[in-house]
Design an enzyme around this catalytic site. Sequence first.
Site: not given
Ligand code: TYM
Length: 334
Positions: A199, A116, A202
């Site tokens: 992967k 990022k 967004k």
């Molecule tokens: P975020 O908002 O990017 O994504 C939310 C969840 O979606 C999953 N995900 C995917 N799973 C499968 N295939 C994909 N292509 C794909 N893209 C996204 C992510 O793995 C995630 O589970 N850092 C985290 C948010 C967060 C969090 C936390 C998660 C903040 N605090 C505490 C768990 C526990 C994030 O950016 O997710």
Amino acid sequence: MSASVPRVLSGIQPTADSFHVGNLLGAVNQWVALQHESDAFFCVVDLHAITVAHDPAVLHRRTLESYAQLLAAGLDPDVATVFVQSHVPEHSQLQWVLGCLTGMGEASRMTQFKDKSQKAGAQSASVGLFTYPILQAADILLYSADEVPVGEDQRQHLELSRDLAERFNARFGETFTVPRTRVMHGAAKILDLQDPSAKMSKSLPGGCAFLLEEPRVIAKKIKSAVTDSDAVVRYDLQAKPGVSNLLTLLSAFSGTPVVELEAEFAGRGYGDLKSATADAVVAYAEPFAARTRELLQAPDHLAALMRDGAERARAVAAPLLARVYERIGFVAGA
Ligand code: TYM
């Protein structure tokens, strides 16, 4: 809830106009299933969303939309605690403590920061982006979560959470639960429809199927998915990532196991597989979008649910933070 059920926590960023099929299959669907067999906490992580430049009005709207989508996907606020991260100030407070236990070196090794910050340009990457995984550790450790259901891309961040929990416990006495990572078999990494070596994300909207997009746009993206030239419908993630990704999507949205789909599509072209996948995704997305819209049309009700979620979350977070403060030697305040 009895002490024998696991505590589960996870979060999602309000950084897009819609959840995509990767978010749903890798994360949110697990949450919906787990809410009935665990003591579950799920949050919209708005603090994380400001680690990159943002527009306040857009963040405001997306936070409400993300909360509504969690409910539309099937989280029941009477069963799970669903809240907005910034409504619980203990997340930022614990982050400070954990940040003081994190080495510069270990924070620098986080691959998401490297990716990022490269995209943002070295000049404009913020300190917040650098400390992002420490805030994520605070989210998890504050609730003594046993399990964190996420997609594959979160593994490294969760390793840091585990390391910080163990380090704190070793230095100041047993305080935090060391959390386990829980990824969905098959759907932990949904691939980009245009570039199946990456992967779905967004940040690359062309290869990303957003659930709140117009059904015809969703269908078009799936029907123009990149596959391969050997025209055999077979699951083989290494040799045939595009076709395997479509099979994963169709299997998840139709409930039909991949092996049965391989048999069903034997001798048929990729066009049929793409059409069936598009139909299955749209069949989910249409009512999902309608439920989301309906929830957004009742803002007072949504606000009441958020308040209640935050209250329940704080009831867990505040005593844990108080214990942490005591352990590290802070003098109790009023
Ligand atoms: P975020 O908002 O990017 O994504 C939310 C969840 O979606 C999953 N995900 C995917 N799973 C499968 N295939 C994909 N292509 C794909 N893209 C996204 C992510 O793995 C995630 O589970 N850092 C985290 C948010 C967060 C969090 C936390 C998660 C903040 N605090 C505490 C768990 C526990 C994030 O950016 O997710």
